[in-house]
Design an enzyme around this catalytic site. Structure first.
Site, PDB file in Angstrom:
ATOM      1  N   TYR A   1       0.813  -1.213   0.000  1.00  0.00           N
ATOM      2  CA  TYR A   1       0.000   0.000   0.000  1.00  0.00           C
ATOM      3  C   TYR A   1       0.852   1.271   0.000  1.00  0.00           C
ATOM      4  O   TYR A   1       0.332   2.354  -0.273  1.00  0.00           O
ATOM      5  CB  TYR A   1      -0.922   0.047   1.227  1.00  0.00           C
TER       6      TYR A   1
ATOM      7  N   HIS B   1       0.340 -11.642   2.069  1.00  0.00           N
ATOM      8  CA  HIS B   1      -0.695 -10.844   1.401  1.00  0.00           C
ATOM      9  C   HIS B   1      -1.429 -11.635   0.308  1.00  0.00           C
ATOM     10  O   HIS B   1      -2.651 -11.572   0.201  1.00  0.00           O
ATOM     11  CB  HIS B   1      -0.046  -9.595   0.797  1.00  0.00           C
TER      12      HIS B   1
END
Length: 272
Positions: A47, A105
């Site tokens: 991110y 992730h």
């Protein structure tokens, strides 16, 4: 705020997702959420916003023990040395001495699951992360991690909302007492215009989004991390906790199509 107990940590059932939040906007959003009472912040190395999140946490003045912070290692960094480098970088950017939950992730083709989880479990043993887990793992991958490797998985973070069925995955997670953390719980805003949800909302003096969020949070073992950068949206999500859905509401929601997947990048596994 209800919490889920999993692998020695207490996970607030409603958190703040921060995907696509950047820089000062991200910092302001996290500061706002913490001031409103959020205590679960979700981020990831991908991110590129761990620094502003760390700054917001520092500015909040909250005791570290009051906060739950999750971050994640990207699927291109799943070799043991790369995991350690990614973890160190995340901790440095967050300006924390530990995170509460560290997740893989996404799975990647050819990944060495035993080596990955040996590395993650060492980070846990060292106290650098309080718990470990996965995101976007299928039932087949979970079986390998849970039943063969016997890794202490604290959650599986996956897309889940009123428009996507996750029954098979939920059955497996429930059977092994592993929470599901729902990302995109509002189907990237699509729930707001759904006529069925709007009608249920009117009955309860709530929005369609609040109905969709409460439907998730009413389920055993489910947490949700809606992204909300504006204070009004963050408060609305908190207020969803007050909505009381009945059996008729749940029946109508069950009748909605459940085949809408919002997140489907090219490298995804074969979904259940």
């Amino acid at each position: 705020m209800d919490n889920l107990q999993t692998q020695g940590i207490s996970l607030p059932r409603l958190g703040l997702g921060t995907f696509r939040m950047q820089g000062d906007t991200c910092r302001a959003a996290v500061e706002s959420a913490l001031a409103l009472g959020y205590r679960h912040i979700d981020t990831a190395e991908m991110y590129a916003n761990e620094e502003p999140i760390g700054a917001a946490i520092a500015a909040s003045g909250l005791a570290r023990r009051e906060l739950h912070v999750t971050t994640k290692v990207w699927h291109e960094n799943l070799a043991p040395d790369a995991i350690r480098r990614a973890f160190d970088a995340s901790l440095d950017k967050l300006k924390l001495d530990h995170v509460d939950l560290y997740l893989v992730h996404w799975p990647s083709k050819g990944m060495n699951l035993p080596a990955i989880f040996e590395t993650l479990m060492k980070l846990r043993e060292q106290g650098r992360t309080r718990a470990i887990g996965v995101a976007n793992f299928t039932t087949a991958l979970l079986k390998t991690v849970v039943e063969e490797i016997r890794a202490p998985i604290a959650c599986n973070q996956v897309e889940y909302h009123v428009m996507l069925d996750q029954t098979k995955l939920r059955h497996y997670l429930t059977a092994h007492a592993i929470p599901l953390v729902a990302y995109c719980p509002l189907a990237q805003g699509r729930v707001a215009s759904d006529e069925t949800l709007i009608a249920i909302g009117k009955k309860h003096n709530a929005s369609a989004a609040q109905v969709a969020l409460k439907w998730l949070l009413d389920q055993d073992g489910v947490a949700a991390i809606p992204k909300a950068s504006r204070r009004e949206s963050q408060q609305a999500n908190l207020d969803a906790l007050k909505v009381k859905l009945d059996d008729d509401d749940r029946k109508k929601i069950a009748g909605l199509p459940k085949d809408r997947r919002c997140v489907n990048p090219a490298f995804v596994p074969a979904w259940d």
